[in-house]
Motif scaffolding. Structure first.
Motif, PDB file in Angstrom:
ATOM      1  N   ARG A 210       0.833  -1.196   0.000  1.00 18.19           N
ATOM      2  CA  ARG A 210       0.000   0.000   0.000  1.00 18.19           C
ATOM      3  C   ARG A 210       0.874   1.255   0.000  1.00 18.19           C
ATOM      4  O   ARG A 210       2.058   1.189   0.336  1.00 18.19           O
ATOM      5  CB  ARG A 210      -0.916   0.003   1.236  1.00 18.19           C
ATOM      6  N   ARG A 261      -3.515   1.243  -4.096  1.00 18.73           N
ATOM      7  CA  ARG A 261      -4.716   1.475  -3.294  1.00 18.73           C
ATOM      8  C   ARG A 261      -5.862   0.587  -3.794  1.00 18.73           C
ATOM      9  O   ARG A 261      -5.747  -0.078  -4.825  1.00 18.73           O
ATOM     10  CB  ARG A 261      -5.130   2.945  -3.368  1.00 18.73           C
ATOM     11  N   ARG A 262      -6.971   0.642  -3.064  1.00 17.35           N
ATOM     12  CA  ARG A 262      -8.147  -0.109  -3.497  1.00 17.35           C
ATOM     13  C   ARG A 262      -8.612   0.399  -4.853  1.00 17.35           C
ATOM     14  O   ARG A 262      -8.540   1.585  -5.158  1.00 17.35           O
ATOM     15  CB  ARG A 262      -9.279   0.022  -2.476  1.00 17.35           C
ATOM     16  N   LYS A 263      -9.091  -0.531  -5.667  1.00 21.50           N
ATOM     17  CA  LYS A 263      -9.453  -0.193  -7.044  1.00 21.50           C
ATOM     18  C   LYS A 263     -10.505   0.911  -7.100  1.00 21.50           C
ATOM     19  O   LYS A 263     -10.476   1.769  -7.988  1.00 21.50           O
ATOM     20  CB  LYS A 263      -9.968  -1.453  -7.754  1.00 21.50           C
ATOM     21  N   ALA A 264     -11.423   0.933  -6.143  1.00 22.59           N
ATOM     22  CA  ALA A 264     -12.484   1.936  -6.157  1.00 22.59           C
ATOM     23  C   ALA A 264     -11.943   3.343  -5.934  1.00 22.59           C
ATOM     24  O   ALA A 264     -12.561   4.327  -6.345  1.00 22.59           O
ATOM     25  CB  ALA A 264     -13.521   1.610  -5.085  1.00 22.59           C
ATOM     26  N   LYS A 265     -10.787   3.453  -5.263  1.00 23.14           N
ATOM     27  CA  LYS A 265     -10.212   4.766  -4.978  1.00 23.14           C
ATOM     28  C   LYS A 265      -9.318   5.279  -6.099  1.00 23.14           C
ATOM     29  O   LYS A 265      -8.924   6.442  -6.089  1.00 23.14           O
ATOM     30  CB  LYS A 265      -9.411   4.716  -3.674  1.00 23.14           C
ATOM     31  N   GLU A 299      -4.734  -4.789   6.523  1.00 24.79           N
ATOM     32  CA  GLU A 299      -5.872  -4.090   5.940  1.00 24.79           C
ATOM     33  C   GLU A 299      -6.393  -4.940   4.768  1.00 24.79           C
ATOM     34  O   GLU A 299      -5.703  -5.814   4.236  1.00 24.79           O
ATOM     35  CB  GLU A 299      -5.431  -2.713   5.431  1.00 24.79           C
ATOM     36  N   LYS A 300      -7.608  -4.680   4.357  1.00 22.46           N
ATOM     37  CA  LYS A 300      -8.206  -5.460   3.273  1.00 22.46           C
ATOM     38  C   LYS A 300      -7.355  -5.386   2.013  1.00 22.46           C
ATOM     39  O   LYS A 300      -7.177  -6.390   1.301  1.00 22.46           O
ATOM     40  CB  LYS A 300      -9.623  -4.957   2.981  1.00 22.46           C
ATOM     41  N   GLN A 301      -6.779  -4.222   1.738  1.00 23.91           N
ATOM     42  CA  GLN A 301      -5.952  -4.071   0.544  1.00 23.91           C
ATOM     43  C   GLN A 301      -4.683  -4.904   0.632  1.00 23.91           C
ATOM     44  O   GLN A 301      -4.203  -5.429  -0.368  1.00 23.91           O
ATOM     45  CB  GLN A 301      -5.610  -2.592   0.327  1.00 23.91           C
ATOM     46  N   ASP A 302      -4.114  -5.050   1.841  1.00 22.99           N
ATOM     47  CA  ASP A 302      -2.939  -5.915   2.017  1.00 22.99           C
ATOM     48  C   ASP A 302      -3.255  -7.341   1.587  1.00 22.99           C
ATOM     49  O   ASP A 302      -2.471  -7.982   0.863  1.00 22.99           O
ATOM     50  CB  ASP A 302      -2.490  -5.904   3.481  1.00 22.99           C
ATOM     51  N   GLN A 304      -5.611  -8.356  -0.416  1.00 19.87           N
ATOM     52  CA  GLN A 304      -5.863  -8.427  -1.858  1.00 19.87           C
ATOM     53  C   GLN A 304      -4.569  -8.415  -2.646  1.00 19.87           C
ATOM     54  O   GLN A 304      -4.452  -9.075  -3.683  1.00 19.87           O
ATOM     55  CB  GLN A 304      -6.774  -7.271  -2.265  1.00 19.87           C
ATOM     56  N   ILE A 305      -3.574  -7.671  -2.180  1.00 18.85           N
ATOM     57  CA  ILE A 305      -2.280  -7.643  -2.869  1.00 18.85           C
ATOM     58  C   ILE A 305      -1.611  -9.009  -2.777  1.00 18.85           C
ATOM     59  O   ILE A 305      -1.063  -9.521  -3.761  1.00 18.85           O
ATOM     60  CB  ILE A 305      -1.383  -6.541  -2.286  1.00 18.85           C
TER      61      ILE A 305
END
Length: 474
Positions: A210, A261-265, A299-302, A304-305
Motif C-alpha cells: 500500500r 490502493r483499493r481499485k475503487a479509490k 488491511e483489506k488491501q494488504d 488483496q495484494i
C-alpha cells in the motif's frame, strides 16, 4: 555500456517521451500532467549505431531543499554528476523560460558536455523557440520530435561530436553469456533428476504494498544510499524503478513500485498508469516482497495484494515494516503470526519477517527468506517420488465417490516449476472435488517442504488405447 547520458529539463518538455524513444520501450510513464517523473530511471538506449546507458530525470522546479520538489531535484543533480553527457531538453513550441535559463547556468558550472535538444520542433511556430535556444550559450541546439522520432540522426551526430568517436565506439568485447533460464520444463527431460538450486543466478525481486508502507525507504537501506525518492508524503513513487546490487556475491535486481490502493479509490489516469506499471513489475519478478505497515497490518488491501501475487504465480514473502515503532514486540509478533495463518490459508507457511527500513533491522533475515522462498519456487521433484507419494495419499484418504463411481488417480508428474505445477492422470478429471484438490496441495506442502508458494495441480483423463478401435466398430 560505453557511456552514460542524462536527460534533463523543466517539467513537461518531453524528457520521458525521449527516454522511451531511445530505449525502444514504453518504460517511463508519460502524461500531459507536468511532473510525472520523480525518481531517476536508468535504461539501455540505442540510437542508430550507438549503444549507451541513459537516465530519465525529474523536471527542474525551484523549491525548498526539504520539499518534495527539492528532493526530486537532488535526484536529478545526482544523475547529472553520474552521466558523461547531458541532453538538455527544451520545449521549442513554448520557447525559453526562466527555469530553462537557471538549468543552463547550472549545467555550465558542472563543466560536462551538454547538448541542447529542442523538442516538439514539428509543431507550427516552433522556429522561434529553436532560435532562442542559441542564447543559452551551450552550442547549436538539435531540433527533434521525440513523439514522432524526427531528428534522431542529427541527435546521434551531436552525441558523437560532443564525446568523440573514441568514446562512443569502444573496442569490441566478447559477448557475455546470457542469464536467461533455458532449461526445458516439458515431459521430455530426465524426470528422475532433481537439479540443484543455482546460488549464483541473478534474482529479480519486486517490492509492493500500500502507499506509504516504506517500500522506497527499504530499498534505499539495502543499497546504503538515497537512490530512491522518499518522504512522509503518500504516493511519492510513480514509476517502477529497478536497481541492482550484490548480496553475498549474488546479483539482486529490485523493483520499487507505486503504492496500490483499493481499485475503487483509483480514479486519476496517472495513478491507473502507476498501478499498471506495478502489475508489470510483479509479472516480471520472480519473488515479490509484500510490505505491510506493522502499525496497521492486514488491511483489506494488504490481503488483496497478497492474493494477486499468488494468483500471478510469484513466490511471496511478507515484510512487516516500521518495526521500530512497535512497542510490545512479543505480543504483536504472536498476533501477526496468528493472523497470517488465519487470513492467508492459500499461502500456508508463507515466510513473514519483521523489519525496519528506517533502522535496517531484520534486513538480512528478509533477504534470507527471499532466497529460501525462491529455492522452493524453483524446486523440481522426481516422478518416482511423486507417484510413491500419490499412492500413500490415496491409502490415507481415498478419493471420494462421485455419482456412485469412485475416482482413480493413476499417475502423477511435475510438468513445470516457477511455480511448481503438477499433472495427475485420473478417471473423470472434471469430477474431482475442490476439497480433495486442497488435500493434495496441503500434502505436497507438508511432505516436500514447499511452504508459502503457489502450487498448481491439474487433472487429465488417462489415455485409453482401445478408444479408437471402439469407434471403428461403431
Amino acid at each position: 555500456m560505453s557511456f552514460t547520458v542524462a536527460i534533463v529539463g523543466r517539467p513537461n518538455v518531453g524528457k520521458s517521451t525521449l527516454f522511451n524513444r531511445l530505449v525502444g520501450k514504453k518504460l517511463a510513464l508519460v502524461d500531459d500532467t507536468p511532473g510525472v517523473t520523480r525518481d531517476r530511471r536508468p535504461g539501455d538506449a540505442k540510437l542508430v549505431d550507438l549503444k549507451f546507458r541513459i537516465i530519465d530525470t525529474a523536471g527542474l522546479e525551484q523549491s525548498a531543499p526539504d520539499s518534495l520538489q527539492g528532493r526530486m531535484w537532488a535526484q536529478t543533480e545526482q544523475a547529472i554528476d553520474e552521466a558523461d553527457l547531458s541532453l538538455f531538453v527544451i520545449d521549442a513550441k513554448a520557447g525559453l523560460t526562466p527555469a530553462d535559463e537557471t538549468l543552463a547556468e547550472m549545467l555550465r558550472r558542472r563543466g560536462k558536455p551538454v547538448i541542447v535538444v529542442a523538442n516538439k520542433s514539428e509543431a507550427r511556430g516552433s522556429d522561434g523557440g529553436f532560435y532562442d535556444a542559441f542564447t543559452l550559450g551551450l552550442g547549436e541546439p538539435c531540433p527533434i520530435s521525440a513523439e514522432h522520432g524526427q531528428g534522431m540522426i542529427d541527435l546521434r551526430d551531436a552525441i558523437v561530436a560532443a564525446l568523440g568517436e573514441d568514446r562512443v565506439f569502444p573496442p569490441a568485447e566478447d559477448v557475455a553469456e546470457t542469464d536467461v533460464d533455458i532449461r526445458p520444463t516439458g515431459a521430455g527431460e530426465d524426470e528422475e533428476a532433481e537439479p540443484a538450486y543455482d546460488e549464483t543466478k541473478p534474482l529479480r525481486v519486486a517490492i509492493v504494498g500500500r502507499p506509504n508502507a516504506g517500500k522506497s525507504t527499504l530499498i534505499n537501506r539495502f543499497l546504503g544510499e538515497d537512490r530512491l525518492l522518499t518522504g512522509p508524503e503518500a504516493g511519492i513513487t510513480r514509476d517502477s524503478i529497478s536497481v541492482e546490487w550484490d548480496w553475498r556475491g549474488r546479483t539482486i535486481k529490485m523493483f520499487d513500485t507505486a503504492g496500490m490502493r483499493r481499485k475503487a479509490k483509483v480514479q486519476e489516469k496517472l495513478e491507473k498508469l502507476s498501478v499498471a506499471d506495478a502489475l508489470r513489475a510483479i509479472r516480471f519478478a520472480e519473488t515479490v516482497v509484500i510490505v505491510f505497515d506493522a502499525t496497521i497490518p492486514f488491511e483489506k488491501q494488504d490481503l488483496q495484494i497478497v492474493d494477486l501475487v499468488l494468483r500471478e504465480g510469484r513466490a511471496a514473502v511478507l515484510a512487516f515494516n516500521k518495526w521500530d515503532l512497535v512497542e510490545n514486540w512479543q505480543a504483536v509478533l504472536a498476533d501477526l503470526r496468528e493472523k497470517t495463518e488465519r487470513l492467508l490459508p492459500q499461502a500456508r507457511g508463507i515466510r513473514a519477517v519483521p523489519i525496519s527500513g528506517h533502522t535496517g533491522y531484520g534486513l538480512d533475515r528478509l533477504m534470507q527468506a527471499i532466497i529460501e522462498t525462491d529455492k522452493v519456487w524453483n524446486r523440481r521433484i522426481s516422478t518416482a517420488r511423486l507417484n510413491r507419494w500419490l499412492e500413500s495419499q490415496q491409502v490415507q484418504h481415498p478419493p471420494p465417490a462421485v455419482s456412485g463411481r469412485r475416482l482413480k488417480l493413476k499417475y502423477m508428474t511435475q510438468v513445470k516449476a516457477r511455480p511448481p505445477g503438477f499433472m495427475i492422470s485420473c478417471t473423470r478429471p472434471e469430477a474431482v472435488p475442490e476439497s480433495y484438490v486442497r488435500y493434495l496441495i496441503n500434502g505436497l506442502r507438508n511432505d516436500f517442504d514447499m511452504p508459502g508458494v503457489p502450487i498448481r495441480v491439474h487433472f487429465r483423463a488417462a489415455d485409453n488405447p482401445y478408444e479408437s478401435k471402439a469407434r471403428k466398430r461403431r
